[in-house]
Design an enzyme around this catalytic site. Structure first.
Site, short mmCIF file in Angstrom:
data_model
loop_
_atom_site.label_atom_id
_atom_site.label_comp_id
_atom_site.label_asym_id
_atom_site.label_seq_id
_atom_site.Cartn_x
_atom_site.Cartn_y
_atom_site.Cartn_z
N GLU A 85 9.05 -2.94 -3.80
CA GLU A 85 7.93 -2.82 -3.92
C GLU A 85 7.43 -4.41 -4.21
O GLU A 85 7.75 -4.97 -5.04
CB GLU A 85 7.12 -1.81 -4.68
CG GLU A 85 5.23 -1.81 -3.90
CD GLU A 85 4.81 -1.15 -5.54
OE1 GLU A 85 3.81 -1.07 -4.30
OE2 GLU A 85 5.09 -0.60 -6.39
N HIS B 44 2.28 7.36 -1.09
CA HIS B 44 1.45 7.75 -2.32
C HIS B 44 0.79 7.12 -2.98
O HIS B 44 -0.45 7.36 -3.84
CB HIS B 44 2.57 8.32 -3.00
CG HIS B 44 3.14 7.28 -4.20
ND1 HIS B 44 4.17 5.82 -3.46
CD2 HIS B 44 2.68 6.35 -4.96
CE1 HIS B 44 4.24 4.59 -4.42
NE2 HIS B 44 3.67 5.42 -5.43
N ASP B 45 0.14 5.46 -2.70
CA ASP B 45 -0.65 4.68 -2.64
C ASP B 45 -1.92 4.09 -2.23
O ASP B 45 -2.09 3.42 -1.83
CB ASP B 45 0.29 3.12 -3.07
CG ASP B 45 0.77 3.41 -4.87
OD1 ASP B 45 0.33 4.29 -5.72
OD2 ASP B 45 1.28 2.36 -4.48
N ASP C 102 9.88 0.12 -8.69
CA ASP C 102 8.25 -0.49 -9.03
C ASP C 102 7.98 -1.50 -9.02
O ASP C 102 8.74 -1.78 -9.91
CB ASP C 102 7.52 1.28 -9.29
CG ASP C 102 6.40 0.84 -9.65
OD1 ASP C 102 5.15 1.21 -8.07
OD2 ASP C 102 5.50 0.45 -10.97
N ASP D 219 12.57 6.89 -8.17
CA ASP D 219 11.39 5.50 -8.27
C ASP D 219 11.45 5.02 -10.18
O ASP D 219 11.22 5.43 -10.15
CB ASP D 219 10.49 6.28 -8.55
CG ASP D 219 8.75 5.03 -7.24
OD1 ASP D 219 9.09 4.02 -8.20
OD2 ASP D 219 8.97 5.68 -6.89
#
Length: 579
Positions: A266, A341-342, A209, A103
């Protein structure tokens, strides 16, 4: 129906398994997952059939936002391990013919990063322009005001005041996460060097990200005022800004093209077909694929995440049909996912985690993910049907900064009366980021065998005694066994399920609660029909036109045909095949 040949690549055929490092396995008894814990489970991960893992951030960090606030891109958060531990993980994965994505958080850093410490030290420091600094504004009474009215993504102002130099710095997330200034060529070069540091050690790609926030409108104008709150969304000025594509192409040409790697960005605040195409169309030479986020936003309200807006199958039909048919038009590539994860767990939000439906529903969602064109991403725990925390968990169980800040803000606005918070708690129980970060449930021993410590770093769902890896490993009817079968099926029929054409079945043919679509491989002359029941009621679908098809796989067992129709039980899934 039109067909075109798609260029094949390893990253298109990959099945990615996302690991949230703090929550996977604690190897040293401190209550927090770590890299050696992941290393110890490489063979387990491979046994699922996946071939790539994606690690959420592991870099050195004060953990104000669980590692999305990086203090050093070349060091590892000490409780997770060391650079050598990561090298061991890379080597173990490569030995198993698997790959690893890291990430990459480069829209912002931590305020503890050496770059920011230098930048804030004085207005003349060489790294001053590595971050975004502006003078205050003043109202008619002489009160100091922020440079603009932008609202932070986590609430409050997007600006933080620095007493030392009497200027504000931009921080779109937390005040401890200052935004990097991508206008600075020196900052970009340093970021490229940090990427090479990991690529040279064998990392196979990055999930980038908040990727499209790196370019802001140079004038930083006020956001449109749509309510009486002091701060407003500035997304139209900080998302996909004027130099965004220049920065991505520079990363591609200066760094990524020197390696055989995979990139997934993202993409927040931008979900239309044209904008997406500008990032992933093959001839643009930017990114391999994107997370647009719309699939994990299906129950968000018009005014925000925690406004009630119940899920309906029409929503997933619309999004699936859009991206499955759009990507081939501009030679792009899809990500296929339901969890990360969000987000809250899709099983609890879009299907059912009730005991009588949970296994069927989890298998139905697995069928969806493994029969669509694109690269599938699954979140650790999906293979055993992990679910959200139940309704018996109160607000104190939620520790993530996003949910906590929202809850506290509403509570304050309601005069501190907890009895008026049931609507907010309901939405937290569905959508809080905590659910996607719950510790992995390995067996029914204390703390789910995630840790030997008396207390894990966060809540462990008490349903672990029934829903865990050990109970499903050797059960031929388990969710895990079905996941393995679906992954194997995808790899057996890549021309059909990875590269094949997609044809949506209209609601008029399937009924409103069924998501249906055809997959077709021109090269192999194979055709498949996928029918997914997103309801807890029996549904019937007319399949008269599919004479000669047979059941390839189903989560129902037995023959699915009932004369000229297929009968789908609650959350049933059927894949028909004609060869």
């Amino acid at each position: 129906m039109s067909f075109h040949s798609i260029e094949k690549a390893w990253w298109k055929e990959a099945v990615v398994y996302q690991i949230y490092p703090a929550s996977f396995l604690d190897s040293n008894g401190d209550g927090l997952g770590d890299i050696p814990g992941i290393v110890s489970k490489v063979r387990y991960i491979k046994s699922l059939g996946v071939d790539t893992i994606w690690l959420s951030p592991i870099f050195a960090s004060p953990q104000k936002d669980m590692g999305y606030d990086v203090a050093d891109y070349r060091s590892i958060h000490a409780p997770y391990g060391t650079v050598q531990d990561v090298q061991d993980l890379i080597d173990q994965l490569h030995a198993q013919k698997m790959r690893i994505l890291m990430d990459l958080v480069v829209n912002h850093s931590s305020d503890q990063h050496a770059w920011f410490k230098e930048s804030r030290s004085s207005k003349t420091n060489p790294k001053r322009d590595w971050y975004i600094w502006r003078d205050p504004k003043y109202d008619e009474q002489g009160n100091r005001k922020e440079p603009n009215n932008w609202k932070s993504i986590f609430g409050g102002s997007a600006w933080a005041f620095d007493e030392n130099t009497s200027q504000y710095y931009l921080a779109l997330f937390l005040p401890s996460q200052p935004d990097l200034n991508w206008e600075s060529a020196e900052m970009r070069k340093a970021t490229h060097d940090d990427m090479r540091f990991w690529l040279d050690r064998g990392v196979d790609g990055f999930r980038i990200d908040s990727m499209n926030l790196m370019s802001k409108h140079p004038d930083l104008p006020d956001g449109k005022v749509i309510n009486d709150e002091p701060y407003q969304s500035g997304a139209e000025f900080f998302a996909s800004g004027p130099k965004m594509h220049d920065y991505i192409r520079e990363i591609r040409t200066e760094v990524l093209d020197k390696y055989d790697v995979m990139t997934v960005g993202e993409l927040g605040f931008t979900k239309d077909e044209y904008s997406v195409s500008q990032y992933v169309a093959k001839d643009r030479r930017e990114l391999n694929m994107l997370f647009t986020g719309d699939i994990v936003d299906m129950d968000f309200g018009a005014s925000g995440k925690y406004e009630r807006n119940d899920f309906h199958p029409r929503k997933i039909r619309k999004i699936t049909d859009l991206w499955q048919t759009a990507m081939p038009r501009f030679d792009g590539w899809n990500t296929v996912y339901l969890d990360n994860h969000d987000s809250g767990r899709s099983l609890s939000r879009y299907a059912s985690d009730s005991p009588e439906h949970r296994a069927m529903a989890a298998k139905m969602l697995a069928t969806y993910l493994m029969t669509l064109s694109g690269t599938p991403f699954m979140l650790a725990g999906q293979e055993i049907g992990m679910a959200n925390l139940g309704k018996e968990y109160g607000a104190e169980s939620y520790i993530d900064v996003e949910g906590k800040n929202y809850y506290k803000g509403v509570l304050k606005a309601r005069g501190g009366d907890v009895s008026k918070m049931s609507d907010v708690l309901r939405e937290l129980q569905l959508k809080a980021r905590d659910h996607g970060r719950l510790p992995m449930q390995w067996d029914d021993s204390p703390n789910a065998d995630f840790t030997t410590s008396e207390k894990a770093w966060m809540t462990i769902n008490k349903d672990y005694t029934e829903w865990n890896v050990a109970s499903q490993l050797d059960d031929p009817t388990s969710i895990m066994t079905y996941w393995k079968a679906m992954i194997a099926l995808r790899k057996e029929y890549p021309d059909l399920f990875v590269y094949g054409s997609y044809v949506p079945l209209p609601e008029s043919e399937t009924g409103e609660m069924i998501l249906g679509y055809e997959r077709y491989s021109q090269e192999m002359r194979q055709k498949s029909v996928v029918l997914l029941n997103f309801s807890d009621q029996v549904q019937k679908v007319d399949v008269e036109k599919y004479k000669g098809f047979s059941t390839l796989i189903s989560n129902q067992g037995g023959d699915t045909y009932k004369g000229s129709h297929v009968e789908l039980r609650a959350f049933g899934a059927v894949v028909l095949l004609r060869t």
